[in-house]
Design a protein around this motif. Structure first.
Motif: not given
Length: 346
Positions: A190-216
């Motif tokens: 349910l937590g994952d479903a909530l996160a994905v739904a929010l990502m879609e509302l925000r139109n969260f793209k891979s470029e945005d994802f990269a901002i929060y994952h600069p390492g590794g």
């Protein structure tokens, strides 16, 4: 040699014992694998059943979180607290600022982290644990929106929450129906479903994802560009009329297995160590040959601004190990497959 009678009996007993141990091993293996399969199937069924318990509350809660000017505070106790921390991590990495509040520590000062604009999710399977009964009235006193995640809509948490995410499971995978297994998996999903739904509302793209994952490796795959790893001190190059010996020396010294052939500042071809080997196979002598005679025309090239992950795809799709880097017609160097692999892109 004829063995005494008692020796034959001893050997037969030893063989029988080995057979029993073998059968016991096989039985144990079968039992363990059946147990694992049963757990996986039971949990997968519980997850699938969650779709039947999705209501408008899920949609409204998601929209409230999306529109909130504050953060999302997620709290829980026991195993639910561990699930809460994972959900917080997922939300933070996907664009929803979130913090974890331990239900037991909340009444000992940690309630101070809750701000007026924050939305709160409280996770509890039973919804009736003592810590939850103490915490919920305190949270509501602040005037924050409270979203409950529980298996029991009629529990204290279910009745006191403004919105409820129904994490119902029929039973646990635990043979004693005690250890949180199906229930914590349901909360996690349910937590994952909530996160994905929010990502879609925000139109969260891979470029945005990269901002929060600069390492590794993930950060490098999303952010690292060719210019960030290009070694500009080793840019192998020869003139079109260079001798084969000069070509070999240049390839050997720069240690990239290739050299560019440059004329009037432009790349007109490349020569790889493979080209050298093929030349030796077809010529008894190479004193009469020059770089232009064995070079590959129109080599694959890229700009230094492209992502290293994209450069890797070009290498794989063309079954080559090097790419010439050219910016606005100017030769910048060579990017090699080995260098990309060293960066841990794959």
């Amino acid at each position: 040699m004829i063995l005494p009678k008692f020796a034959n009996i001893k050997i037969q007993f030893s063989l029988k014992k080995q057979n029993i141990n073998l059968f016991n091993t096989l039985d144990t293996t079968t039992t363990i694998l059946n147990s694992a399969r049963n757990t996986i199937l039971t949990e997968s069924k519980s997850i699938a059943n969650l779709t039947e318990y999705l209501t408008e509350d899920f949609a409204k809660a998601t929209e409230i979180i999306y529109k909130s000017k504050g953060r999302l505070v997620i709290t829980g106790i026991g195993k639910s607290a561990i699930i809460a921390q994972k959900i917080v991590a997922t939300l933070n990495s996907t664009g929803t600022p979130s913090v974890f509040l331990h239900a037991a520590e909340a009444v000992h000062g940690d309630l101070g982290m809750v701000l007026p604009d924050d939305v709160i999710i409280c996770i509890s399977k039973s919804g009736n644990s003592p810590e939850i009964k103490v915490l919920v009235p305190l949270l509501k006193r602040f005037g924050n929106i409270l979203i409950g995640m529980t298996a029991d809509l009629n529990s204290f948490l279910g009745k006191e929450s403004h919105y409820v995410l129904h994490a119902y499971v029929e039973s646990e995978a635990c043979p004693n129906n005690l250890a949180p297994t199906n229930s914590t998996t349901a909360q996690l999903v349910l937590g994952d479903a909530l996160a994905v739904a929010l990502m879609e509302l925000r139109n969260f793209k891979s470029e945005d994802f990269a901002i929060y994952h600069p390492g590794g490796a993930l950060g490098k795959k999303l952010l690292l560009r060719v210019k960030d790893m290009l070694d500009t001190t080793h840019t192998p190059q020869v003139a079109p009329n260079a001798s084969i010996k000069e070509v070999i020396v240049e390839i050997s010294e720069k240690r990239l297995g290739v050299t560019a052939v440059i004329e009037a500042g432009k790349v007109i071809g490349i020569i790889t160590d493979g080209d050298i080997r093929r030349m030796l196979n077809t010529n008894d002598t190479f004193t009469h040959l020059q770089a232009k005679d064995i070079m590959t025309h129109n080599p694959k090239n890229i700009a230094s601004s492209i992502l290293v992950a994209d450069a890797l795809s070009i290498l794989e799709n063309n079954a080559i190990t090097q790419l010439v880097v050219i910016d606005d017609g100017v030769y910048k160097g060579i990017v090699h497959l080995h260098d990309i692999l060293k960066e841990g892109i794959v």
